[in-house]
Design a protein around this motif. Structure first.
Motif, PDB file in Angstrom:
ATOM      1  N   TRP A  80      25.516   0.358   8.608  1.00 10.74           N
ATOM      2  CA  TRP A  80      24.634   0.123   9.741  1.00 10.74           C
ATOM      3  C   TRP A  80      24.202   1.430  10.413  1.00 10.74           C
ATOM      4  CZ3 TRP A  80      22.195  -4.141  11.553  1.00 10.74           C
ATOM      5  CH2 TRP A  80      22.516  -5.352  10.923  1.00 10.74           C
ATOM      6  N   GLU A 119      16.077  -2.075  19.878  1.00 12.81           N
ATOM      7  CA  GLU A 119      15.814  -3.503  19.743  1.00 12.81           C
ATOM      8  C   GLU A 119      14.632  -3.757  18.816  1.00 12.81           C
ATOM      9  OE1 GLU A 119      16.064  -6.293  22.956  1.00 12.81           O
ATOM     10  OE2 GLU A 119      16.760  -4.705  24.317  1.00 12.81           O
ATOM     11  N   MET A 122      15.702  -3.439  15.302  1.00  6.85           N
ATOM     12  CA  MET A 122      16.445  -4.623  14.883  1.00  6.85           C
ATOM     13  C   MET A 122      15.481  -5.767  14.538  1.00  6.85           C
ATOM     14  SD  MET A 122      19.918  -4.469  15.141  1.00  6.85           S
ATOM     15  CE  MET A 122      21.282  -3.758  16.062  1.00  6.85           C
ATOM     16  N   VAL A 127      16.898  -8.596  11.982  1.00 15.04           N
ATOM     17  CA  VAL A 127      18.294  -8.788  12.373  1.00 15.04           C
ATOM     18  C   VAL A 127      18.376  -9.769  13.542  1.00 15.04           C
ATOM     19  CG1 VAL A 127      20.363  -7.649  13.275  1.00 15.04           C
ATOM     20  CG2 VAL A 127      18.911  -6.465  11.610  1.00 15.04           C
ATOM     21  N   ASP A 128      19.251 -10.746  13.413  1.00 14.82           N
ATOM     22  CA  ASP A 128      19.498 -11.703  14.482  1.00 14.82           C
ATOM     23  C   ASP A 128      20.567 -11.111  15.401  1.00 14.82           C
ATOM     24  OD1 ASP A 128      19.620 -13.939  16.064  1.00 14.82           O
ATOM     25  OD2 ASP A 128      20.774 -15.142  14.631  1.00 14.82           O
ATOM     26  N   TYR A 129      20.203 -10.804  16.632  1.00  7.18           N
ATOM     27  CA  TYR A 129      21.143 -10.133  17.531  1.00  7.18           C
ATOM     28  C   TYR A 129      21.081 -10.750  18.923  1.00  7.18           C
ATOM     29  CZ  TYR A 129      17.103  -7.720  19.544  1.00  7.18           C
ATOM     30  OH  TYR A 129      15.910  -7.439  20.162  1.00  7.18           O
ATOM     31  N   ASP A 130      22.145 -10.514  19.685  1.00  7.47           N
ATOM     32  CA  ASP A 130      22.205 -10.909  21.089  1.00  7.47           C
ATOM     33  C   ASP A 130      22.213  -9.651  21.949  1.00  7.47           C
ATOM     34  OD1 ASP A 130      22.399 -13.692  20.588  1.00  7.47           O
ATOM     35  OD2 ASP A 130      24.541 -13.475  20.166  1.00  7.47           O
ATOM     36  N   THR A 146      24.404  -7.016  19.864  1.00 13.20           N
ATOM     37  CA  THR A 146      25.508  -7.540  19.062  1.00 13.20           C
ATOM     38  C   THR A 146      24.976  -8.368  17.899  1.00 13.20           C
ATOM     39  OG1 THR A 146      26.990  -7.604  20.975  1.00 13.20           O
ATOM     40  CG2 THR A 146      27.571  -8.996  19.091  1.00 13.20           C
ATOM     41  N   CYS A 147      25.490  -8.088  16.701  1.00 13.61           N
ATOM     42  CA  CYS A 147      25.104  -8.863  15.528  1.00 13.61           C
ATOM     43  C   CYS A 147      26.315  -9.051  14.624  1.00 13.61           C
ATOM     44  CB  CYS A 147      23.962  -8.171  14.769  1.00 13.61           C
ATOM     45  SG  CYS A 147      24.407  -6.610  13.974  1.00 13.61           S
ATOM     46  N   HIS A 149      27.885  -9.210  10.527  1.00  7.74           N
ATOM     47  CA  HIS A 149      27.698  -8.767   9.144  1.00  7.74           C
ATOM     48  C   HIS A 149      28.647  -9.573   8.261  1.00  7.74           C
ATOM     49  CE1 HIS A 149      26.721  -5.708   6.018  1.00  7.74           C
ATOM     50  NE2 HIS A 149      27.908  -6.083   5.548  1.00  7.74           N
ATOM     51  N   HIS A 161      28.847  -4.180  17.652  1.00  5.40           N
ATOM     52  CA  HIS A 161      28.251  -3.976  18.971  1.00  5.40           C
ATOM     53  C   HIS A 161      27.611  -2.585  19.004  1.00  5.40           C
ATOM     54  CE1 HIS A 161      30.540  -7.460  20.374  1.00  5.40           C
ATOM     55  NE2 HIS A 161      31.623  -6.907  19.849  1.00  5.40           N
TER      56      HIS A 161
END
Length: 204
Positions: A80, A119, A122, A127-130, A146-147, A149, A161
Motif C-alpha cells: 500500500w 482521498e 483512493m 478503494v472502498d474506504y471510511d 480506513t480500508c 486488505h 489506517h
C-alpha cells in the motif's frame, strides 16, 4: 503502587497481544479492570514499559507464529505504501516496531500538500474506504482513511489506517522517540526490514 504499576503493565500487554488493542486503550482498560479507572494518564505506565512486556509476552507465548504474521503485515503495508508513494507514506505502530500479530491493524502516515488528494487517489483506485479522525502525533486532530486488505494467510481482512498529515509535518515526524529509535519508517526503510526479516527498526 509498584505492584499495581506492574499489574497494569502485564494486563495491558496481554490485551495488546491477545486482543489487538492499541497502547492507550489497553492501559485504560487494564486500569479499569484492576479497579483503578480513576488513574490519570500521567499515573499510567509508559508505552516503553508496556512495549518491553509485550515483547516478552510474544517471546514466551507466540514465538512460533508472530514473526511470520509480522512479516505478512509488513508486506501488505509495503504494498500500500508503494501504491501511495506520492504522499511520502511512513509505516508506524506495532507493524513498524516489530510487535504486531494478526490481530493488529496497520497504521501508515501520509504527508500531503492537499489533504483531500489522498482521498481522491483512493477513489481513483476504486478503494472502498471510511473516513474518521484521530489525535495526531502533534496533538491535533487528523483525518484517518480506513480500508481492508484481503489476507489468505489470516483468513480474514487486514485493516489499514492512513492518517493524513500536512507535508510540512514530515520533518517533525522523524524525530527519534524516547529510546532513540525512528518512530516511523519510509518505503525504503520498511523494504529493508521485509527483505532482511528484521524485527527492530533501524537506529537513526
Amino acid at each position: 503502587m509498584a505492584s499495581l504499576h506492574d499489574d497494569i503493565i502485564a494486563l495491558a500487554a496481554r490485551l495488546i497481544v491477545e486482543q489487538g488493542e492499541e497502547y492507550g486503550p489497553a492501559k485504560r482498560k487494564a486500569a479499569k479492570q484492576l479497579g483503578r479507572a480513576s488513574l490519570r494518564p500521567a499515573e499510567l505506565p509508559s508505552n516503553e514499559d508496556i512495549e518491553d512486556e509485550v515483547r516478552e509476552y510474544l517471546r514466551i507465548f507466540h514465538s512460533d507464529t508472530q514473526p511470520g504474521e509480522l512479516q505478512h503485515l509488513r508486506e501488505i503495508a509495503l504494498l500500500w505504501m508503494k501504491r501511495l508513494q506520492e504522499f511520502q507514506p511512513h509505516c508506524t505502530g506495532a507493524v513498524w516496531h516489530g510487535t504486531a500479530t494478526r490481530l493488529n491493524d496497520i497504521w501508515i502516515n501520509l504527508f500531503c500538500d492537499d489533504g483531500k488528494a489522498a482521498e481522491i487517489a483512493m477513489i481513483n483506485a476504486g478503494v472502498d474506504y471510511d473516513v474518521g479522525s484521530t489525535q495526531g502525533f502533534r496533538g491535533h486532530e487528523v483525518d484517518v482513511l480506513t480500508c481492508a486488505h484481503p489476507s489468505r494467510l489470516f483468513g480474514q481482512p487486514v485493516i489499514l489506517h492512513f492518517t493524513v498529515y500536512d507535508r510540512d509535518d514530515l520533518r517533525g515526524a522523524l524525530k527519534p522517540d524516547a529510546r532513540g529509535r525512528l518512530p516511523r519508517g519510509s518505503v525504503n526503510e520498511l523494504q529493508t526490514l521485509v527483505d532482511q526479516g528484521l524485527q527492530p527498526p533501524p537506529q537513526p
